[in-house]
Design an enzyme around this catalytic site. Structure first.
Site, mmCIF file in Angstrom:
data_model
loop_
_atom_site.group_PDB
_atom_site.id
_atom_site.type_symbol
_atom_site.label_atom_id
_atom_site.label_comp_id
_atom_site.label_asym_id
_atom_site.label_seq_id
_atom_site.Cartn_x
_atom_site.Cartn_y
_atom_site.Cartn_z
ATOM 1 N N THR A 15 -47.063 76.450 60.354
ATOM 2 C CA THR A 15 -47.299 75.925 62.870
ATOM 3 C C THR A 15 -46.291 76.476 63.097
ATOM 4 O O THR A 15 -46.444 77.242 63.929
ATOM 5 C CB THR A 15 -47.604 74.744 62.807
ATOM 6 N N ASN A 16 -45.246 77.111 62.444
ATOM 7 C CA ASN A 16 -43.825 77.542 63.403
ATOM 8 C C ASN A 16 -44.271 80.126 62.903
ATOM 9 O O ASN A 16 -43.799 79.703 63.596
ATOM 10 C CB ASN A 16 -42.826 77.413 62.189
ATOM 11 N N MET A 92 -39.174 76.180 51.684
ATOM 12 C CA MET A 92 -38.592 75.199 50.492
ATOM 13 C C MET A 92 -37.658 75.739 49.773
ATOM 14 O O MET A 92 -37.562 74.661 48.540
ATOM 15 C CB MET A 92 -40.058 74.075 50.391
ATOM 16 N N ARG A 93 -37.045 76.988 49.024
ATOM 17 C CA ARG A 93 -35.912 76.639 48.078
ATOM 18 C C ARG A 93 -35.151 76.668 48.888
ATOM 19 O O ARG A 93 -34.732 77.709 50.126
ATOM 20 C CB ARG A 93 -36.583 78.617 47.148
ATOM 21 N N LEU A 95 -31.640 79.035 48.825
ATOM 22 C CA LEU A 95 -31.101 80.098 48.618
ATOM 23 C C LEU A 95 -29.916 79.997 48.071
ATOM 24 O O LEU A 95 -28.678 79.747 48.377
ATOM 25 C CB LEU A 95 -31.401 81.032 49.589
ATOM 26 N N HIS A 111 -34.737 73.817 60.777
ATOM 27 C CA HIS A 111 -34.671 72.443 60.627
ATOM 28 C C HIS A 111 -34.499 71.061 61.210
ATOM 29 O O HIS A 111 -34.556 71.581 62.136
ATOM 30 C CB HIS A 111 -33.587 72.161 59.462
ATOM 31 N N GLU A 145 -23.857 77.004 51.943
ATOM 32 C CA GLU A 145 -24.162 75.156 51.654
ATOM 33 C C GLU A 145 -25.533 75.345 52.707
ATOM 34 O O GLU A 145 -25.662 75.522 53.875
ATOM 35 C CB GLU A 145 -22.991 74.678 52.621
ATOM 36 N N GLU A 176 -39.915 72.771 67.734
ATOM 37 C CA GLU A 176 -39.615 73.169 66.936
ATOM 38 C C GLU A 176 -40.420 74.914 67.008
ATOM 39 O O GLU A 176 -40.292 75.990 67.221
ATOM 40 C CB GLU A 176 -40.203 73.444 65.206
HETATM 41 C C1 GAR Z 1 -41.215 72.119 59.781
HETATM 42 O O1 GAR Z 1 -41.114 70.897 60.446
HETATM 43 C C2 GAR Z 1 -39.355 73.421 59.237
HETATM 44 O O2 GAR Z 1 -38.964 72.344 60.263
HETATM 45 C C3 GAR Z 1 -39.555 72.334 58.059
HETATM 46 O O3 GAR Z 1 -40.659 72.455 57.355
HETATM 47 C C4 GAR Z 1 -42.306 72.230 58.308
HETATM 48 C C5 GAR Z 1 -42.463 73.650 57.690
HETATM 49 O O4 GAR Z 1 -43.560 73.651 58.745
HETATM 50 N N1 GAR Z 1 -38.262 72.825 57.185
HETATM 51 C C6 GAR Z 1 -38.132 71.948 56.298
HETATM 52 O O5 GAR Z 1 -37.970 71.512 55.912
HETATM 53 C C7 GAR Z 1 -36.454 73.146 55.689
HETATM 54 N N2 GAR Z 1 -35.441 72.285 54.885
HETATM 55 P P1 GAR Z 1 -45.185 74.569 59.078
HETATM 56 O O6 GAR Z 1 -45.096 75.390 57.436
HETATM 57 O O7 GAR Z 1 -46.043 74.121 60.179
HETATM 58 O O8 GAR Z 1 -43.694 75.086 59.840
#
Ligand code: GAR
Length: 217
Positions: A15-16, A92-93, A95, A111, A145, A176
């Site tokens: 969605t982002n 979600m990996r 790096l 985030h 980090e 977001e």
């Molecule tokens: C979002 O809420 C983003 O902030 C989070 O995953 C979601 C992805 O949603 N990211 C993390 O947690 C990174 N550690 P999306 O695939 O619908 O954009």
């Protein structure tokens, strides 16, 4: 003026990514998405990219012997597309420092918390558990980090008494979708510089205060 060439890394629903696609569709957009990569072949975000006519590809981390080899494949694909800025949009990996340094100050992440609070996973459950009255999201340049680095944009939302993880996540996610395109615009307009590990943003005005609960009469 040439548009900033952006590569977007995703793992899921995207969605982002969609918010970026929509913003880059403006006639006067300063950025263009030239590549979407996912570490999961079944990520719905790849279908979003395809629907928008964007180059997209899955690079499955499980197909590589090491993080370094996986990241090398990412970098090669990004370089081959002439990517100038990498955007982690629900990627979600974790790096390695090597990848992060390769793209230093050209790698941003979104985030779902008001960093530096609630780094890591399960941010909304932890925010509710902690009893914070404001939650939110952060777009930042990436440093080795996890979930750290100079902050570009943040949005705060109230945590409501009857919030569940899902309702809070929805409220944060809506922000977001505003913050990530905003950060990209600011960068593409050349208005963001990193000075002493903090971002300085040219001609940026703050937007009032959010107090929860609202002060009564
Ligand atoms: C979002 O809420 C983003 O902030 C989070 O995953 C979601 C992805 O949603 N990211 C993390 O947690 C990174 N550690 P999306 O695939 O619908 O954009």
């Amino acid at each position: 003026m040439a548009r900033l060439r952006v590569g977007v890394l995703i793992s899921g629903s995207g969605t982002n990514l969609q918010a970026l696609i929509d913003d880059c569709a403006r006639a006067d957009a300063e950025s263009e998405i030239v590549l979407v990569l996912s570490n999961r072949a079944d990520a719905f975000g790849l279908a979003r990219a395809q629907r928008a006519g964007l180059p997209q590809r899955a690079i499955d981390h499980e197909g590589y012997d090491s993080r370094e080899a996986f990241e090398q494949a990412l970098t090669e694909a990004l370089e081959a597309s002439g990517v100038e800025l990498v955007c982690l949009a629900g990627f979600m990996r974790v790096l390695t420092a090597r990848f992060v340094e390769r793209w230093r100050d050209r790698l941003i992440n979104i985030h779902p918390s008001l960093l530096p609070a609630f780094q890591g996973l399960d941010t909304h459950a932890r925010a509710i558990e902690a009893g914070v009255r404001l939650a939110g999201c952060t777009v930042h340049f990436v440093r080795p980090e996890v979930d750290s680095g100079p902050i570009i944009v943040q949005a705060a939302v109230p945590v409501l008494p009857d919030d569940t993880v899902e309702s809070l996540a929805d409220r944060v996610l809506r922000e977001e979708h505003r913050c990530l395109p905003l950060a990209l615009r600011l960068i593409a307009q050349g208005r963001v510089s990193v000075v002493g590990e903090r971002c300085v943003i040219d001609a940026a005005a703050p937007d009032g205060a959010l107090i929860n609960p609202a002060p009564g009469p």
